[in-house]
Design a protein around this motif. Structure first.
Motif, PDB file in Angstrom:
ATOM      1  N   SER A 121      24.940  34.083  32.106  1.00  0.00           N
ATOM      2  CA  SER A 121      23.853  34.998  32.471  1.00  0.00           C
ATOM      3  C   SER A 121      22.569  34.736  31.711  1.00  0.00           C
ATOM      4  O   SER A 121      21.486  34.860  32.256  1.00  0.00           O
ATOM      5  CB  SER A 121      24.232  36.454  32.227  1.00  0.00           C
ATOM      6  OG  SER A 121      25.590  36.630  32.034  1.00  0.00           O
ATOM      7  N   HIS A 182      36.452  38.922  36.180  1.00  0.00           N
ATOM      8  CA  HIS A 182      35.277  39.662  35.720  1.00  0.00           C
ATOM      9  C   HIS A 182      34.700  40.484  36.867  1.00  0.00           C
ATOM     10  O   HIS A 182      34.334  41.648  36.700  1.00  0.00           O
ATOM     11  CB  HIS A 182      34.245  38.667  35.200  1.00  0.00           C
ATOM     12  CG  HIS A 182      32.922  39.261  34.847  1.00  0.00           C
ATOM     13  ND1 HIS A 182      32.757  40.149  33.812  1.00  0.00           N
ATOM     14  CD2 HIS A 182      31.692  39.103  35.395  1.00  0.00           C
ATOM     15  CE1 HIS A 182      31.479  40.509  33.735  1.00  0.00           C
ATOM     16  NE2 HIS A 182      30.811  39.887  34.693  1.00  0.00           N
ATOM     17  N   LEU A 183      34.632  39.878  38.060  1.00  0.00           N
ATOM     18  CA  LEU A 183      34.030  40.572  39.202  1.00  0.00           C
ATOM     19  C   LEU A 183      35.011  41.498  39.914  1.00  0.00           C
ATOM     20  O   LEU A 183      34.717  42.655  40.164  1.00  0.00           O
ATOM     21  CB  LEU A 183      33.495  39.555  40.223  1.00  0.00           C
ATOM     22  CG  LEU A 183      32.190  38.848  39.870  1.00  0.00           C
ATOM     23  CD1 LEU A 183      31.847  37.807  40.930  1.00  0.00           C
ATOM     24  CD2 LEU A 183      31.056  39.860  39.756  1.00  0.00           C
ATOM     25  N   PHE A 184      36.189  40.955  40.240  1.00  0.00           N
ATOM     26  CA  PHE A 184      37.086  41.689  41.129  1.00  0.00           C
ATOM     27  C   PHE A 184      38.346  42.161  40.437  1.00  0.00           C
ATOM     28  O   PHE A 184      39.277  42.626  41.097  1.00  0.00           O
ATOM     29  CB  PHE A 184      37.490  40.800  42.312  1.00  0.00           C
ATOM     30  CG  PHE A 184      36.336  40.105  42.971  1.00  0.00           C
ATOM     31  CD1 PHE A 184      35.262  40.844  43.464  1.00  0.00           C
ATOM     32  CD2 PHE A 184      36.300  38.724  43.098  1.00  0.00           C
ATOM     33  CE1 PHE A 184      34.194  40.211  44.080  1.00  0.00           C
ATOM     34  CE2 PHE A 184      35.243  38.085  43.712  1.00  0.00           C
ATOM     35  CZ  PHE A 184      34.184  38.827  44.195  1.00  0.00           C
TER      36      PHE A 184
ATOM     37  N   ALA B  32      16.331  35.801  39.406  1.00  0.00           N
ATOM     38  CA  ALA B  32      17.071  34.604  39.016  1.00  0.00           C
ATOM     39  C   ALA B  32      16.596  34.112  37.657  1.00  0.00           C
ATOM     40  O   ALA B  32      17.381  33.660  36.830  1.00  0.00           O
ATOM     41  CB  ALA B  32      16.889  33.509  40.049  1.00  0.00           C
ATOM     42  N   LEU B 119      25.276  37.858  40.638  1.00  0.00           N
ATOM     43  CA  LEU B 119      26.440  38.741  40.736  1.00  0.00           C
ATOM     44  C   LEU B 119      27.308  38.615  39.489  1.00  0.00           C
ATOM     45  O   LEU B 119      27.830  39.603  38.991  1.00  0.00           O
ATOM     46  CB  LEU B 119      27.262  38.408  41.975  1.00  0.00           C
ATOM     47  CG  LEU B 119      26.852  39.123  43.250  1.00  0.00           C
ATOM     48  CD1 LEU B 119      27.734  38.684  44.410  1.00  0.00           C
ATOM     49  CD2 LEU B 119      26.929  40.639  43.088  1.00  0.00           C
ATOM     50  N   ILE B 120      27.441  37.389  39.018  1.00  0.00           N
ATOM     51  CA  ILE B 120      28.239  37.201  37.808  1.00  0.00           C
ATOM     52  C   ILE B 120      27.611  37.959  36.642  1.00  0.00           C
ATOM     53  O   ILE B 120      28.292  38.636  35.883  1.00  0.00           O
ATOM     54  CB  ILE B 120      28.365  35.701  37.467  1.00  0.00           C
ATOM     55  CG1 ILE B 120      29.178  34.994  38.542  1.00  0.00           C
ATOM     56  CG2 ILE B 120      29.004  35.516  36.099  1.00  0.00           C
ATOM     57  CD1 ILE B 120      29.203  33.487  38.412  1.00  0.00           C
ATOM     58  N   SER B 121      26.287  37.856  36.522  1.00  0.00           N
ATOM     59  CA  SER B 121      25.651  38.496  35.366  1.00  0.00           C
ATOM     60  C   SER B 121      25.538  40.009  35.510  1.00  0.00           C
ATOM     61  O   SER B 121      25.680  40.732  34.542  1.00  0.00           O
ATOM     62  CB  SER B 121      24.247  37.964  35.108  1.00  0.00           C
ATOM     63  OG  SER B 121      23.955  36.847  35.864  1.00  0.00           O
ATOM     64  N   GLY B 123      26.941  42.007  38.037  1.00  0.00           N
ATOM     65  CA  GLY B 123      27.930  42.678  38.863  1.00  0.00           C
ATOM     66  C   GLY B 123      28.423  43.999  38.294  1.00  0.00           C
ATOM     67  O   GLY B 123      28.546  44.986  39.000  1.00  0.00           O
ATOM     68  N   GLN B 124      28.674  44.009  36.984  1.00  0.00           N
ATOM     69  CA  GLN B 124      29.180  45.221  36.315  1.00  0.00           C
ATOM     70  C   GLN B 124      28.319  46.435  36.639  1.00  0.00           C
ATOM     71  O   GLN B 124      28.811  47.546  36.789  1.00  0.00           O
ATOM     72  CB  GLN B 124      29.158  45.033  34.794  1.00  0.00           C
ATOM     73  CG  GLN B 124      29.918  43.843  34.299  1.00  0.00           C
ATOM     74  CD  GLN B 124      31.369  44.188  34.007  1.00  0.00           C
ATOM     75  OE1 GLN B 124      32.037  44.839  34.802  1.00  0.00           O
ATOM     76  NE2 GLN B 124      31.848  43.739  32.856  1.00  0.00           N
ATOM     77  N   VAL B 130      29.471  44.588  44.378  1.00  0.00           N
ATOM     78  CA  VAL B 130      30.631  43.731  44.186  1.00  0.00           C
ATOM     79  C   VAL B 130      31.668  44.027  45.248  1.00  0.00           C
ATOM     80  O   VAL B 130      32.247  43.113  45.834  1.00  0.00           O
ATOM     81  CB  VAL B 130      31.229  43.913  42.776  1.00  0.00           C
ATOM     82  CG1 VAL B 130      32.557  43.198  42.662  1.00  0.00           C
ATOM     83  CG2 VAL B 130      30.261  43.388  41.735  1.00  0.00           C
ATOM     84  N   TYR B 133      30.553  42.545  48.492  1.00  0.00           N
ATOM     85  CA  TYR B 133      30.782  41.102  48.464  1.00  0.00           C
ATOM     86  C   TYR B 133      32.266  40.792  48.680  1.00  0.00           C
ATOM     87  O   TYR B 133      32.627  39.909  49.463  1.00  0.00           O
ATOM     88  CB  TYR B 133      30.320  40.562  47.118  1.00  0.00           C
ATOM     89  CG  TYR B 133      30.364  39.064  46.962  1.00  0.00           C
ATOM     90  CD1 TYR B 133      29.842  38.218  47.929  1.00  0.00           C
ATOM     91  CD2 TYR B 133      30.915  38.500  45.810  1.00  0.00           C
ATOM     92  CE1 TYR B 133      29.874  36.840  47.762  1.00  0.00           C
ATOM     93  CE2 TYR B 133      30.943  37.124  45.638  1.00  0.00           C
ATOM     94  CZ  TYR B 133      30.430  36.300  46.607  1.00  0.00           C
ATOM     95  OH  TYR B 133      30.459  34.944  46.441  1.00  0.00           O
ATOM     96  N   ILE B 175      32.471  26.235  42.528  1.00  0.00           N
ATOM     97  CA  ILE B 175      31.934  27.287  41.656  1.00  0.00           C
ATOM     98  C   ILE B 175      31.652  26.730  40.267  1.00  0.00           C
ATOM     99  O   ILE B 175      30.590  26.949  39.690  1.00  0.00           O
ATOM    100  CB  ILE B 175      32.922  28.463  41.593  1.00  0.00           C
ATOM    101  CG1 ILE B 175      32.958  29.136  42.956  1.00  0.00           C
ATOM    102  CG2 ILE B 175      32.539  29.444  40.504  1.00  0.00           C
ATOM    103  CD1 ILE B 175      34.133  30.042  43.159  1.00  0.00           C
ATOM    104  N   ILE B 179      27.954  26.413  38.323  1.00  0.00           N
ATOM    105  CA  ILE B 179      27.708  26.939  36.978  1.00  0.00           C
ATOM    106  C   ILE B 179      27.317  25.813  36.020  1.00  0.00           C
ATOM    107  O   ILE B 179      26.391  25.945  35.225  1.00  0.00           O
ATOM    108  CB  ILE B 179      28.957  27.678  36.472  1.00  0.00           C
ATOM    109  CG1 ILE B 179      29.118  28.968  37.273  1.00  0.00           C
ATOM    110  CG2 ILE B 179      28.860  27.965  34.992  1.00  0.00           C
ATOM    111  CD1 ILE B 179      30.429  29.651  37.082  1.00  0.00           C
TER     112      ILE B 179
END
Lengths: 209, 209
Positions: A121, A182-184, B32, B119-121, B123-124, B130, B133, B175, B179
């Motif tokens: 991030s 982490h997401l799901f 971004a 979303l990774i950063s 999402g929480q 989430v 998605y 993925i 990254i």
DNA sequence: TTCTACTGACTAACCAGTCAGTCAACAAGA
DNA sequence: TCTTGTTGACTGACTGGTTAGTCAGTAGAA
């Protein structure tokens, strides 16, 4: 004057010595929850049970605290893994399994996982951290894995594939499952070691000479 | 003195209609770069060539703008891919290759890549996003891939492996390379389609019945 | 008593979100 | 076609709340 840390326990000197680590641990938790910009140093302080000002006695500013978190957690255990590889003299698939399993073990530890996600991030904002990570961990790690694959090829156990070019891709299921969880994770949790196991079984079958 | 740059083209109605998209596109770029918390709506406005107030004519607040960015980009192309799978009647490895290649094509498009990383950063902070998605993209996608693997097993082309349990792990090299490039792209860029190609070659070899 | 790790009120800056005001586009009448 | 009134998209200064970072003062260990 007390000589060892144990003896100093409870004294001001001991407290002073322990502070940075306490702060870093708390900061790691808050950074993980709120990201870099979203983290309030007062929350970090509260978690340690000190005041915000104290943080500034130990860290120049928020950025330096963040960097300390990353450096502290990453450490550098790559070397020992490489030594293991050098000393090993059984079949290469077993060696590869063992090494990948070790790396995965580290990657999925809570603190390391946190750092991985934070780097993803916030990496853009901290190029020095990224290159630190690259040169200390990723570079040597990739080289090590590449060496093991080459060993397999040399010993006639693996056929030559494009994998030699991207050895780190062996770790991709672990990374993907860390992100997935982490997401799901609340809905469907994946066991990274199971995902890795499956992946390795198939890959090693496909690699067979 | 008002900025006149924005008033060059089209009627007011046309301009009004085009605004949301302009704003979302600009926001995507800034989100971004700076993350959710780090993004200043004034920067977004400046990028469009409008004032900050205008954003609030089109989006309730920063969060809603962020959600709009995500929804806009994700769309839902899963269905067509599934239809392709249903219609296909050649060998399953070819089908799997084609499907994985398609998904990868979407995942590596700049806007989609950006959303993935966001979303990774973040999402929480946005559980509804989430789960949107998950239910719109990931769930159906995983199901579709699982179906293709099952087809292979049914037709005697694949052996049974744990992969059926984690079909999404087929996408893990893509993925991981997205990254990787996000973090280390300046030093060593990975071509995701090459990584995927390599991965698929080996996996399909390992899956062979 | 001295020393110093620590405190917490303070400041300066930042930014999301507001809203009274502006002016270009359009419409309608001349 | 020209004039003039109306509309509403847009502006940007402002507010209120937040927080990084400071520093004079405190408390308690030595």
């Amino acid at each position: 004057m007390p000589a060892t840390a144990a003896q100093k326990k409870g004294t001001r000197a001991a407290q002073k010595e322990a502070r940075p680590k306490e702060i870093v641990e708390a900061a790691l938790a808050i950074f993980a929850r709120d990201g870099f910009a979203g983290t309030r140093l007062e929350d970090v302080a509260e978690r340690v049970g000190i005041s915000k000002g104290t943080i500034y006695l130990y860290f120049e500013n928020k950025e330096e605290l963040f960097k300390a978190c990353v450096r502290e957690t990453l450490g550098s255990h790559v070397k020992e893994t490489m030594e293991l590889a050098a000393a090993f003299d059984g079949p290469t698939p077993d060696l590869l399994r063992e090494i990948v399993r070790r790396i995965s073990g580290r990657l999925t530890k809570p603190a390391y996982r946190t750092i991985l996600l934070l780097l993803i991030s916030e990496g853009q904002r901290f190029p020095e951290l990224v290159s630190f990570y690259h040169s200390e961990i990723i570079g040597p790690g990739a080289e090590g894995l590449g060496g093991v694959i080459q060993r397999g090829i040399d010993r006639g156990e693996f056929k030559e594939t494009g994998l030699s070019k991207f050895p780190m891709m062996l770790m991709s299921p672990v990374i993907a499952s860390v992100i997935w969880n982490h997401l799901f994770g609340d809905d469907v949790e994946i066991d990274p070691s199971e995902a890795l196991q499956t992946h390795l079984d198939t890959m090693l079958d496909g690699l067979k000479a």
